[in-house]
Enzyme design. Sequence first.
Site, PDB file in Angstrom:
ATOM      1  N   CYS A 193       5.221 -15.317  12.062  1.00  0.00           N
ATOM      2  CA  CYS A 193       5.126 -16.765  12.214  1.00  0.00           C
ATOM      3  C   CYS A 193       4.811 -17.406  10.883  1.00  0.00           C
ATOM      4  O   CYS A 193       3.688 -17.858  10.635  1.00  0.00           O
ATOM      5  CB  CYS A 193       4.056 -17.096  13.234  1.00  0.00           C
ATOM      6  SG  CYS A 193       4.623 -16.634  14.853  1.00  0.00           S
ATOM      7  N   GLU A 251       1.191   7.600 -15.896  1.00  0.00           N
ATOM      8  CA  GLU A 251       0.838   7.438 -14.478  1.00  0.00           C
ATOM      9  C   GLU A 251       1.918   6.676 -13.695  1.00  0.00           C
ATOM     10  O   GLU A 251       1.660   5.592 -13.173  1.00  0.00           O
ATOM     11  CB  GLU A 251      -0.477   6.667 -14.370  1.00  0.00           C
ATOM     12  CG  GLU A 251      -1.645   7.383 -14.989  1.00  0.00           C
ATOM     13  CD  GLU A 251      -2.906   6.534 -15.078  1.00  0.00           C
ATOM     14  OE1 GLU A 251      -3.996   7.114 -15.191  1.00  0.00           O
ATOM     15  OE2 GLU A 251      -2.805   5.287 -15.051  1.00  0.00           O
ATOM     16  N   PRO A 252       3.113   7.231 -13.597  1.00  0.00           N
ATOM     17  CA  PRO A 252       4.141   6.512 -12.843  1.00  0.00           C
ATOM     18  C   PRO A 252       3.875   6.566 -11.342  1.00  0.00           C
ATOM     19  O   PRO A 252       3.539   7.623 -10.804  1.00  0.00           O
ATOM     20  CB  PRO A 252       5.422   7.290 -13.178  1.00  0.00           C
ATOM     21  CG  PRO A 252       4.935   8.679 -13.459  1.00  0.00           C
ATOM     22  CD  PRO A 252       3.573   8.532 -14.086  1.00  0.00           C
TER      23      PRO A 252
HETATM   24  N1  LLP Z   1      -1.895   3.293 -13.511  1.00  0.00           N
HETATM   25  C1  LLP Z   1      -2.710   2.248 -13.320  1.00  0.00           C
HETATM   26  C2  LLP Z   1      -4.009   2.214 -13.963  1.00  0.00           C
HETATM   27  C3  LLP Z   1      -2.306   1.194 -12.477  1.00  0.00           C
HETATM   28  O1  LLP Z   1      -3.106   0.174 -12.292  1.00  0.00           O
HETATM   29  C4  LLP Z   1      -1.040   1.261 -11.849  1.00  0.00           C
HETATM   30  C5  LLP Z   1      -0.584   0.194 -10.973  1.00  0.00           C
HETATM   31  C6  LLP Z   1      -0.240   2.379 -12.086  1.00  0.00           C
HETATM   32  C7  LLP Z   1      -0.691   3.379 -12.939  1.00  0.00           C
HETATM   33  C8  LLP Z   1       1.105   2.557 -11.433  1.00  0.00           C
HETATM   34  O2  LLP Z   1       2.008   1.566 -11.752  1.00  0.00           O
HETATM   35  P1  LLP Z   1       3.558   1.733 -11.346  1.00  0.00           P
HETATM   36  O3  LLP Z   1       4.122   2.843 -12.165  1.00  0.00           O
HETATM   37  O4  LLP Z   1       3.607   2.056  -9.906  1.00  0.00           O
HETATM   38  O5  LLP Z   1       4.156   0.402 -11.646  1.00  0.00           O
HETATM   39  N2  LLP Z   1       1.593  -4.059  -5.909  1.00  0.00           N
HETATM   40  C9  LLP Z   1       2.382  -4.267  -7.106  1.00  0.00           C
HETATM   41  C10 LLP Z   1       2.098  -3.243  -8.150  1.00  0.00           C
HETATM   42  C11 LLP Z   1       0.645  -3.168  -8.536  1.00  0.00           C
HETATM   43  C12 LLP Z   1       0.393  -2.038  -9.474  1.00  0.00           C
HETATM   44  C13 LLP Z   1      -1.051  -1.841  -9.739  1.00  0.00           C
HETATM   45  N3  LLP Z   1      -1.321  -0.780 -10.654  1.00  0.00           N
HETATM   46  C14 LLP Z   1       3.856  -4.268  -6.715  1.00  0.00           C
HETATM   47  O6  LLP Z   1       4.169  -4.144  -5.547  1.00  0.00           O
HETATM   48  O7  LLP Z   1       4.712  -4.418  -7.563  1.00  0.00           O
END
Ligand code: LLP
Length: 463
Positions: free
Chosen positions: A391, A320-321
């Site tokens: 701010c 799940e990227p």
């Molecule tokens: N699958 C699941 C179950 C997840 O919880 C997430 C991310 C992903 C896939 C995708 O992860 P990715 O490949 O995008 O790293 N707001 C944070 C990231 C939070 C990710 C939450 N879950 C940031 O800005 O770094």
Amino acid sequence: MSRSAHPAGPRHADVLPEGHYAGPPEDLNTLDPRVWSRTVTRNDDGAAEVGGLDVRDLAAEFGTPAYILDEADFRARCRAWRAAFGQGADVFYAGKAFLSRAVVRWLTEEGLNLDVCSGTELAVALDAGMPAERIALHGNNKSTAEIERAVTAGVGRIVLDSFQEIARVAAVAAEHGVRQRVQIRVTVGVEAHTHEFIATAHEDQKFGLSLADGQAAEAVRRVLMLDSLELAGIHSHIGSQIFDMAGFEVAARRVVSLLGEIRDEHGVELPEIDLGGGLGIAYTTDDDPREPHEIAKALGEIVARECDAARLTPPRLSVEPGRAIVGPTAFTLYEVGTVKPLEGLRTYVSVDGGMSDNIRTALYDAEYSVSLVSRASDAEPMLVRVVGKHCESGDIVVKDAFLPADTAPGDLLAVPATGAYCRSMASNYNHALRPPVVAVADGRARVIVRRETEEDLLRLDVG
Ligand code: LLP
């Protein structure tokens, strides 16, 4: 939180953390392909171009700040992930990184599936025509209404996160006469080497059911007893912005070992495992992410080896990227408003956005790069902090960077690798109007998410 840092010359050593900075980049005009999307170049005028369009024209037409998304790059990354994992595996794009109807259409066309984590992400996906069977619903506290929407739409999988949810999904499915395919999200107990707020597989956090304390095995028992649920597999997501494959290796080993225990206890071999997302990207040139084919090869080998050892038929793998697909495809275009040198310290360059369009620096100490993009410059490098207009002194976009010393109000700056978790986490702090997302491809630009307007905000404020 990325491993990268920005370089600084010796004359800045007193204001920068020791050992963290090597010196200013050789040439500030270079737009390094390691952090910029693939169609970004500088034209003969010295201005940056993306998808064949000059950023000065984009700023004039769409205003600043704006997220500029390179569609060709997005599609190429989708294809690379699809090709790397092949027909025997599924790639679910994690919509939380950035979701819009255009994105859903691109994903559908490029053969990716979609992970949504709320009823409203699901609504966008369905509205834009993603077939429901290619959608997975996530979340640690899905409401009954969200579950109902997913079950009645016919989503391919719901990823269960708690005992209460097992009962809730089973009840909704039974009520609608559906046998819902589900996976159970397990906590594998891996300490992912990333920022605490985005690590998700250690024991003391809210997601999943623990393998170590037997909750995962108990969840399997309960799901297998329910006629309205079809247990398709086990899910694990260890965190985000991870470069080291070791955490995935441990996760895969523990998930496969659970499959073996399930076979031994219940006599069933589950057909699927999902190892989540979390693959890191380059925010600065110090980051060195793995390519999709390397990731696919590493994960495929780990799963095959572990299944062989446990005498299991290898299950169908999914990943799940989110960030690794959309992150590198966009940059945020800002206009400089003020330049304030602080004697002996650094120069503060204020842009017309900030923590409302990129909260990641403030929230995770994230590191970004920045370049002057409306023109080239031969001026000396100056150490800057790029800040927003909010701010709050923590309103920092890029903590430490170098820009040409002649950077001035009216110049355009761009911060690359802002495609993931910037628009999707944007806020209206100080009543900021959230910026548009402009997709560019082959010399054409189109708004895929429009800029918010004052009317949008006033409409919500019902007096
Ligand atoms: N699958 C699941 C179950 C997840 O919880 C997430 C991310 C992903 C896939 C995708 O992860 P990715 O490949 O995008 O790293 N707001 C944070 C990231 C939070 C990710 C939450 N879950 C940031 O800005 O770094």
